[in-house]
Write an enzyme that holds these catalytic residues in place. Structure first.
Site, PDB file in Angstrom:
ATOM      1  N   GLN A  21      -9.103   5.051   3.515  1.00 51.11           N
ATOM      2  CA  GLN A  21      -8.356   5.239   4.756  1.00 51.11           C
ATOM      3  C   GLN A  21      -8.679   6.554   5.465  1.00 51.11           C
ATOM      4  O   GLN A  21      -8.417   6.679   6.659  1.00 51.11           O
ATOM      5  CB  GLN A  21      -6.853   5.132   4.488  1.00 51.11           C
ATOM      6  N   ARG A  78      -1.239  13.592  -3.041  1.00 52.37           N
ATOM      7  CA  ARG A  78      -1.688  12.395  -3.745  1.00 52.37           C
ATOM      8  C   ARG A  78      -2.841  11.777  -2.960  1.00 52.37           C
ATOM      9  O   ARG A  78      -2.692  11.469  -1.784  1.00 52.37           O
ATOM     10  CB  ARG A  78      -0.516  11.421  -3.847  1.00 52.37           C
ATOM     11  N   HIS A 122      -7.232   2.636  -5.295  1.00 53.43           N
ATOM     12  CA  HIS A 122      -6.447   2.273  -4.122  1.00 53.43           C
ATOM     13  C   HIS A 122      -7.266   1.243  -3.330  1.00 53.43           C
ATOM     14  O   HIS A 122      -7.678   1.491  -2.202  1.00 53.43           O
ATOM     15  CB  HIS A 122      -6.105   3.516  -3.293  1.00 53.43           C
ATOM     16  N   GLU A 167      -0.278  -0.071  -6.157  1.00 52.11           N
ATOM     17  CA  GLU A 167       0.191  -1.320  -5.560  1.00 52.11           C
ATOM     18  C   GLU A 167      -0.641  -2.530  -5.957  1.00 52.11           C
ATOM     19  O   GLU A 167      -1.306  -3.149  -5.125  1.00 52.11           O
ATOM     20  CB  GLU A 167       0.231  -1.204  -4.034  1.00 52.11           C
ATOM     21  N   ASN A 296       6.563   2.842  -4.447  1.00 51.38           N
ATOM     22  CA  ASN A 296       6.244   2.889  -3.014  1.00 51.38           C
ATOM     23  C   ASN A 296       7.253   2.000  -2.304  1.00 51.38           C
ATOM     24  O   ASN A 296       7.494   0.875  -2.749  1.00 51.38           O
ATOM     25  CB  ASN A 296       4.843   2.335  -2.746  1.00 51.38           C
ATOM     26  N   TYR A 298       8.848   0.752   1.666  1.00 54.03           N
ATOM     27  CA  TYR A 298       8.889   0.792   3.134  1.00 54.03           C
ATOM     28  C   TYR A 298      10.055  -0.011   3.705  1.00 54.03           C
ATOM     29  O   TYR A 298      10.738   0.427   4.614  1.00 54.03           O
ATOM     30  CB  TYR A 298       7.578   0.267   3.726  1.00 54.03           C
ATOM     31  N   GLU A 373       5.062   6.665  -2.197  1.00 56.87           N
ATOM     32  CA  GLU A 373       4.809   6.414  -0.772  1.00 56.87           C
ATOM     33  C   GLU A 373       6.117   6.037  -0.104  1.00 56.87           C
ATOM     34  O   GLU A 373       6.888   5.251  -0.645  1.00 56.87           O
ATOM     35  CB  GLU A 373       3.842   5.225  -0.550  1.00 56.87           C
ATOM     36  N   TRP A 420       4.128   9.048   3.080  1.00 53.12           N
ATOM     37  CA  TRP A 420       2.959   8.304   3.551  1.00 53.12           C
ATOM     38  C   TRP A 420       2.994   8.342   5.068  1.00 53.12           C
ATOM     39  O   TRP A 420       3.901   7.809   5.647  1.00 53.12           O
ATOM     40  CB  TRP A 420       2.949   6.849   3.066  1.00 53.12           C
ATOM     41  N   TRP A 428      -5.718  -0.317   7.147  1.00 55.24           N
ATOM     42  CA  TRP A 428      -6.167  -1.598   6.609  1.00 55.24           C
ATOM     43  C   TRP A 428      -6.389  -2.643   7.709  1.00 55.24           C
ATOM     44  O   TRP A 428      -7.073  -2.325   8.684  1.00 55.24           O
ATOM     45  CB  TRP A 428      -5.211  -2.080   5.507  1.00 55.24           C
TER      46      TRP A 428
END
Ligand code: PNW
Length: 478
Positions: A21, A78, A122, A167, A296, A298, A373, A420, A428
């Site tokens: 990324q 990280r 990752h 993940e 993580n 969201y 994250e 994050w 992505w």
């Protein structure tokens, strides 16, 4: 009226990124393509056909980026290692120039008093290993353990925080079932094999790292353990919730943290596979002692049984594909959770983070927990005065940090939080259209500008205090 809150003095205030990324430099120093290079160069796979060829050029700008992190008072960073930079064919000896980049990065971090937290995987599998079958093949797990040992030998003297797989749910199910992530395969049975081999990869890598790392090193797994909620308390909806929870969480935390797959997972997926790829000894191999667990988070996931589904908005949280990322759950409906959304269309619900932390704290009270994250995408704009005002992101972070604080107050051993992301980057399948950064990146010039949220977060890191309200009136960090 909420009051201001104080975090423990040694709480680790961090930020996170991943190799594909941010790094760019995809053809330099011996690096070969990973599945994300191949995928992003396949027309129609990524928004606007964007790719990580340059990304935010971190490979060349890491020194400035680390200085910027120090300016933001970060105590930990990280990042992930690009496997095909270190082992271009996914096997054999390490490439020195690839390792050297990570050694320089780590040294730079240490010189600035920032603790490096290294993620081995990752999502950027060397293409050569995908050509040999990828994660649905058992061999990939053995290759991963070998790669882990190479990294451990090279950086074990200076990195104390190690994470194996980030993940695995996304890697297995977005990569091999819905196909919205690389390698873009749409084979539900293969995705379940991939999930098992990712668990095995974590376990074998953990054992391999133990053999080469000093005793002080801490090893963790980062799960995107998801918070699954049932639409109603109807037993059919509760069953839908259980099925999806197995596929989101149990399929990973079962073998890795508890030593067994949930029995009902086998019956739920019986139409797809007989699970004969789980060999004798695999569960013990997956179930390695670890020191820490990364979570993580969201947004929550809201489900009901198809038979009981009322009309309402359907969630697109996991990307749009005619193939489901939930193998064996075709009779489940995914709903858009209530509430305001971020730019990803992800509903904002800090109580989900509290629920996630307390669940894993009860499951494994012996483990240190880290939020590895958490963050939000917004449509940020660089103003003519050179500032980026993102009050929504400040509110998002504020709400979620309050949830972390509440979990700690209720006894959870949460040791740190990684926002994050440090800076805007290649999101992505969404390409560069979604900005998750605390730091704004102007892509044509690669100029970095800390957003108001970065300055706000820097104050949290400096003081360990969370104010009562999510406001920021300053413009610089003191
Ligand atoms: C995570 N989903 O990705 C990743 O670890 C990051 O690399 C990424 O940038 C970040 O979250 C924001 O998306 C996810 O569909 C991608 O549920 C998709 C999903 C979850 C996490």
């Amino acid at each position: 009226m909420p009051e201001s809150l104080t975090f423990p003095p040694d709480f680790l205030w961090g930020a996170a990124t991943s190799a594909y990324q941010i790094e760019g430099a995809v053809r330099e120093d011996g690096r070969t393509p990973s599945i994300w290079d191949t995928f992003s160069h396949t027309p129609g796979k990524v928004a606007f056909d964007e790719n990580g060829d340059t990304a935010v050029d971190h490979y060349h700008r890491y020194r400035d980026d680390v200085a910027m992190m120090a300016g933001l008072n970060l105590r930990a960073y990280r990042f992930s290692v690009s496997w095909s930079r270190v082992q271009p064919t996914g096997r054999g000896p390490a490439v020195q120039r690839g390792l050297d980049f990570y050694r320089r990065l780590v040294d730079e971090l240490l010189e600035h008093g920032i603790e490096p937290a290294l993620t081995l995987y990752h999502w950027d599998l060397p293409q050569e290993l995908e050509d040999a079958g990828g994660w649905p093949e058992r061999e990939t797990a053995y290759r991963f353990a070998e790669y882990a040992a190479l990294l451990g030998e090279a950086l074990g003297d200076r990195v104390e925080r190690w994470m194996t797989v980030n993940e695995p749910w996304c890697a297995a199910f977005l990569g091999y079932s819905s196909g919205v992530h690389a390698p873009g395969r749409t084979d539900p049975a293969a995705s379940l094999r991939a999930a098992h081999h990712l668990n095995l990869a974590h376990g074998l890598a953990t054992s391999a790292l133990r053999g080469v790392l000093p005793a002080r090193a801490a090893i963790a797994l980062s799960l995107n353990s998801q918070v699954i909620r049932a639409l109603t308390d109807d037993p059919a909806d509760a069953d839908a919730q259980r099925r999806v929870d197995n596929l989101a969480n149990g399929v990973f935390h079962g073998p890795v943290l508890q030593g067994a797959y949930p029995a009902s997972l086998f019956t739920d997926t019986a139409g797809l596979t007989d699970w004969s790829f789980v060999k004798d000894g695999d569960l013990a191999a997956c179930h390695q002692p670890v020191e820490a667990l990364g979570l993580n988070y969201y947004t929550p996931v809201l489900v009901s049984a198809k038979s009981s589904t009322p009309a309402g908005p359907i969630a697109t949280n996991h990307g749009v594909s005619e193939h489901s990322p939930w193998p064996g759950a075709d009779d489940v409906t995914f709903h858009q959770p209530p509430g305001e959304c971020t730019e990803m269309g992800w509903a904002i619900d800090p109580s989900g983070l509290y629920d996630l932390i307390t669940r894993y704290s009860r499951m494994r009270p012996d483990l240190q927990l880290y939020v590895t994250e958490n963050g939000a995408a917004y449509d940020d704009k660089l103003e003519t005065d050179g500032q980026v005002n993102d009050p929504e992101r400040i509110a998002y972070l504020h709400g979620h940090l309050r949830a972390v604080h509440r979990a700690i107050a209720d006894g959870a051993d949460v040791r740190g939080y990684y926002l994050w992301s440090l800076m805007d980057n290649f999101e992505w399948a969404h390409g560069y259209s979604k900005r998750f950064g605390a730091v704004y990146v102007d892509y044509p010039t690669q100029t970095r500008t800390p957003k108001a949220s970065a300055l706000w977060y820097a104050e949290r890191a400096r003081t360990g205090e969370l104010p009562a309200e999510p406001v920021w009136e300053g413009s610089t960090v003191r």
